[in-house]
Design a protein around this motif. Structure first.
Motif, PDB file in Angstrom:
ATOM      1  N   LEU A 226     -79.105  -6.172   2.749  1.00 44.05           N
ATOM      2  CA  LEU A 226     -79.077  -7.129   1.640  1.00 44.05           C
ATOM      3  C   LEU A 226     -77.982  -6.827   0.626  1.00 44.05           C
ATOM      4  O   LEU A 226     -77.702  -7.641  -0.245  1.00 44.05           O
ATOM      5  CB  LEU A 226     -80.430  -7.123   0.915  1.00 44.05           C
ATOM      6  N   SER A 227     -77.381  -5.657   0.728  1.00 43.85           N
ATOM      7  CA  SER A 227     -76.468  -5.184  -0.320  1.00 43.85           C
ATOM      8  C   SER A 227     -75.201  -6.017  -0.460  1.00 43.85           C
ATOM      9  O   SER A 227     -74.520  -5.948  -1.484  1.00 43.85           O
ATOM     10  CB  SER A 227     -76.090  -3.719  -0.059  1.00 43.85           C
ATOM     11  N   ASN A 228     -74.876  -6.820   0.560  1.00 47.04           N
ATOM     12  CA  ASN A 228     -73.654  -7.630   0.491  1.00 47.04           C
ATOM     13  C   ASN A 228     -73.870  -8.983  -0.187  1.00 47.04           C
ATOM     14  O   ASN A 228     -72.929  -9.757  -0.345  1.00 47.04           O
ATOM     15  CB  ASN A 228     -73.096  -7.866   1.906  1.00 47.04           C
ATOM     16  N   ASN A 229     -75.118  -9.268  -0.557  1.00 47.63           N
ATOM     17  CA  ASN A 229     -75.405 -10.582  -1.139  1.00 47.63           C
ATOM     18  C   ASN A 229     -76.403 -10.436  -2.288  1.00 47.63           C
ATOM     19  O   ASN A 229     -77.469 -11.048  -2.283  1.00 47.63           O
ATOM     20  CB  ASN A 229     -75.959 -11.515  -0.061  1.00 47.63           C
ATOM     21  N   LEU A 230     -76.045  -9.628  -3.272  1.00 42.59           N
ATOM     22  CA  LEU A 230     -76.979  -9.296  -4.344  1.00 42.59           C
ATOM     23  C   LEU A 230     -77.217 -10.441  -5.320  1.00 42.59           C
ATOM     24  O   LEU A 230     -78.137 -10.371  -6.140  1.00 42.59           O
ATOM     25  CB  LEU A 230     -76.475  -8.063  -5.103  1.00 42.59           C
ATOM     26  N   ASN A 231     -76.414 -11.490  -5.237  1.00 45.21           N
ATOM     27  CA  ASN A 231     -76.631 -12.644  -6.119  1.00 45.21           C
ATOM     28  C   ASN A 231     -77.564 -13.684  -5.496  1.00 45.21           C
ATOM     29  O   ASN A 231     -77.908 -14.674  -6.141  1.00 45.21           O
ATOM     30  CB  ASN A 231     -75.298 -13.303  -6.470  1.00 45.21           C
ATOM     31  N   LYS A 232     -77.970 -13.439  -4.258  1.00 43.19           N
ATOM     32  CA  LYS A 232     -78.872 -14.372  -3.586  1.00 43.19           C
ATOM     33  C   LYS A 232     -80.221 -14.403  -4.305  1.00 43.19           C
ATOM     34  O   LYS A 232     -80.737 -13.384  -4.745  1.00 43.19           O
ATOM     35  CB  LYS A 232     -79.062 -13.949  -2.130  1.00 43.19           C
ATOM     36  N   ILE A 233     -80.816 -15.590  -4.411  1.00 41.33           N
ATOM     37  CA  ILE A 233     -82.094 -15.752  -5.102  1.00 41.33           C
ATOM     38  C   ILE A 233     -83.243 -15.419  -4.152  1.00 41.33           C
ATOM     39  O   ILE A 233     -83.250 -15.838  -2.987  1.00 41.33           O
ATOM     40  CB  ILE A 233     -82.250 -17.188  -5.637  1.00 41.33           C
ATOM     41  N   THR A 234     -84.210 -14.668  -4.651  1.00 35.94           N
ATOM     42  CA  THR A 234     -85.369 -14.289  -3.846  1.00 35.94           C
ATOM     43  C   THR A 234     -86.652 -14.476  -4.652  1.00 35.94           C
ATOM     44  O   THR A 234     -86.620 -14.680  -5.866  1.00 35.94           O
ATOM     45  CB  THR A 234     -85.245 -12.827  -3.366  1.00 35.94           C
ATOM     46  N   SER A 235     -87.781 -14.399  -3.969  1.00 33.13           N
ATOM     47  CA  SER A 235     -89.086 -14.577  -4.619  1.00 33.13           C
ATOM     48  C   SER A 235     -89.521 -13.280  -5.289  1.00 33.13           C
ATOM     49  O   SER A 235     -89.294 -12.186  -4.763  1.00 33.13           O
ATOM     50  CB  SER A 235     -90.142 -14.983  -3.588  1.00 33.13           C
ATOM     51  N   PHE A 236     -90.181 -13.429  -6.442  1.00 32.12           N
ATOM     52  CA  PHE A 236     -90.709 -12.270  -7.156  1.00 32.12           C
ATOM     53  C   PHE A 236     -92.139 -12.582  -7.600  1.00 32.12           C
ATOM     54  O   PHE A 236     -92.414 -13.672  -8.112  1.00 32.12           O
ATOM     55  CB  PHE A 236     -89.853 -11.932  -8.378  1.00 32.12           C
ATOM     56  N   VAL A 237     -93.044 -11.614  -7.388  1.00 34.53           N
ATOM     57  CA  VAL A 237     -94.464 -11.808  -7.710  1.00 34.53           C
ATOM     58  C   VAL A 237     -94.933 -10.719  -8.671  1.00 34.53           C
ATOM     59  O   VAL A 237     -95.210  -9.590  -8.251  1.00 34.53           O
ATOM     60  CB  VAL A 237     -95.341 -11.785  -6.441  1.00 34.53           C
ATOM     61  N   PRO A 238     -95.027 -11.018  -9.976  1.00 35.61           N
ATOM     62  CA  PRO A 238     -95.655 -10.066 -10.898  1.00 35.61           C
ATOM     63  C   PRO A 238     -97.170 -10.096 -10.698  1.00 35.61           C
ATOM     64  O   PRO A 238     -97.713 -11.051 -10.135  1.00 35.61           O
ATOM     65  CB  PRO A 238     -95.268 -10.608 -12.275  1.00 35.61           C
ATOM     66  N   MET A 239     -97.849  -9.063 -11.146  1.00 32.05           N
ATOM     67  CA  MET A 239     -99.301  -9.008 -10.987  1.00 32.05           C
ATOM     68  C   MET A 239     -99.978 -10.215 -11.632  1.00 32.05           C
ATOM     69  O   MET A 239    -100.973 -10.743 -11.115  1.00 32.05           O
ATOM     70  CB  MET A 239     -99.843  -7.713 -11.599  1.00 32.05           C
ATOM     71  N   SER A 240     -99.428 -10.681 -12.748  1.00 29.78           N
ATOM     72  CA  SER A 240    -100.041 -11.795 -13.476  1.00 29.78           C
ATOM     73  C   SER A 240    -100.012 -13.102 -12.691  1.00 29.78           C
ATOM     74  O   SER A 240    -100.757 -14.034 -13.005  1.00 29.78           O
ATOM     75  CB  SER A 240     -99.340 -11.995 -14.823  1.00 29.78           C
ATOM     76  N   SER A 241     -99.168 -13.188 -11.654  1.00 28.36           N
ATOM     77  CA  SER A 241     -99.070 -14.423 -10.868  1.00 28.36           C
ATOM     78  C   SER A 241    -100.090 -14.492  -9.737  1.00 28.36           C
ATOM     79  O   SER A 241    -100.173 -15.506  -9.044  1.00 28.36           O
ATOM     80  CB  SER A 241     -97.661 -14.573 -10.280  1.00 28.36           C
ATOM     81  N   VAL A 242    -100.847 -13.414  -9.532  1.00 28.25           N
ATOM     82  CA  VAL A 242    -101.875 -13.417  -8.490  1.00 28.25           C
ATOM     83  C   VAL A 242    -103.217 -13.727  -9.145  1.00 28.25           C
ATOM     84  O   VAL A 242    -103.687 -12.980 -10.000  1.00 28.25           O
ATOM     85  CB  VAL A 242    -101.934 -12.071  -7.745  1.00 28.25           C
TER      86      VAL A 242
END
Length: 403
Positions: A226-242
């Motif tokens: 993944l290191s060649n595309n660090l600006n790519k958007i990905t999903s993030f789940v904080p504990m508060s979202s569960v």
């Protein structure tokens, strides 16, 4: 609605019109039976969940009650972890003590309606006042001093009662929708037990295997790819979202890889995540990531991750319903390790579990039923979201003096 600037009425300091205390700061010895000890994690959905309480001796209860006796009509407010969740105490035929919970008691010359105060404590005005004063890392907490210094709008009592009645009626509509969703969840649990039996006792005699032979726990991600595309958007789940009620991710945050690639838990679409830290574990924060918008995601370090190795043997949705059984949460809390407030259930507790393996055909039948009922739940949840938005608008108007 954010700060107190939007409020037109006179603002008063909470401790000037209310008797505000907190529960015990000690850690009394727990017993198999006795007096329930209510903590922040037991305040859920406007009520007290006594089913997950620990018990203390009558002697310890009397000692705690000298400072913080709870009476009907008082309001409880969680001070640690998930801050807030106010509860108006009803009439119980038993006593209980409190810990890590603020206690709002009416003063002798009461100037505030309890229901009005309850609704106010649920608003963004209160969250905004506490936001910069909340301390702690993983376990957030707000001090008794800050709670006592809370600024509260104080219209005349008759106006308070009118506002409370309007918000009560609106809240009742939301509660009806929540109950409908809860009934669908109970239906799915009933279907699961009818089709597969209790997965712990295995009365139907299914083939079994150790969980870690069929499931990868806390899998690692090769981040070099993944290191060649660090600006790519990905999903993030904080504990508060569960959601501990719906047991799903209520909202995925979208972040560039460079912000989350280090220092967070990694998972893939169709993995299952489960909170490992108290009180989130006891609150059953669990989610099947079937609808995650990206192939990989990141989230709180306080998640355990479960990934099925062969979907021709076990369906991920079936595994989710295995993991959501009460057994894991009742037994798991006694397996927790660590200091008070930072206790975590170890992954080995799950690895050694004997996993039932019904034929894939039956698992597929169950998955089909889940899909149909989840579609009904989605409709109910969309309606609940609309009601929540309407309720939020009512709150904003109510406490800015426009209702």
């Amino acid at each position: 609605m954010t700060g107190v600037d939007s409020v037109k009425w006179k603002l008063v300091i909470a401790s000037n019109i209310l008797d505000i205390r907190d529960g015990t700061h000690d850690s009394p010895k727990y017993h198999s039976e006795g007096v329930p000890l209510v903590t922040s994690k037991n305040l859920k959905g406007g009520d007290i969940d006594f089913s997950s309480c620990n018990f203390i001796s009558e002697q310890d209860h009397k000692k705690i009650s000298k400072h913080s006796k709870v009476d009907a009509g008082d309001i409880l407010y969680a001070m640690i972890g998930t801050i807030g969740n106010p509860v108006l105490v009803g009439a119980y035929d038993f006593d209980f003590s409190i810990k890590n919970v603020a206690l709002f008691k009416q003063a002798d010359n009461s100037k505030i309606c309890s229901k009005f105060l309850l609704h106010f404590l649920q608003t963004d005005i209160v969250k905004w006042q506490f936001k910069k004063k909340t301390r702690g890392g993983t376990q957030k907490f707000v001090s008794l001093k800050n709670i006592r210094n809370l600024q509260i709008p104080l219209p005349p009592l008759a106006e308070q009662q009118r506002i409370a009645e309007i918000l009560d009626k609106a809240d009742a509509l939301r509660e009806q929708r929540k109950q409908s969703i809860a009934l669908l969840d109970k239906l799915l649990q009933s279907v699961f037990l009818d089709m597969f039996g209790d997965p712990v006792t295995n009365p139907m005699g299914w083939e079994v295997a150790k969980l870690d032979t069929q499931v990868i726990t806390n899998p690692k991600l090769d981040k070099t790819k993944l290191s060649n595309n660090l600006n790519k958007i990905t999903s993030f789940v904080p504990m508060s979202s569960v959601s501990d009620i719906q047991q799903c991710v209520t909202e995925y945050e979208m972040k560039p890889l460079k912000e989350v690639i280090k220092g967070f838990t990694t998972f893939e679409k169709s993995d299952i995540i489960l909170a490992k830290i108290t009180p989130c574990f006891e609150n059953k924060k669990l989610a099947f990531l079937s609808n995650m918008p990206t192939p990989i995601g990141f989230g709180s370090t306080e998640f355990h991750v479960f990934r099925v190795t062969n979907k021709e043997i076990i369906k991920p949705i079936f595994l989710k319903y295995i993991l959501k059984q009460d057994y894991f949460f009742k037994v798991g809390k006694f397996k927790m390790r660590g200091a008070v407030g930072q206790r975590r259930v170890p992954i080995d507790f799950f690895k050694n579990f004997s996993l039932i393996l019904p034929p894939l055909e039956i698992q597929n039948q169950f998955a089909h039923i889940v899909e149909k009922i989840e579609a009904q739940k989605a409709l109910q949840q969309a309606q609940l979201k609309q009601l929540d938005n309407l309720f939020g608008c009512l709150q904003q108007k109510a406490f800015s003096g426009e209702l």
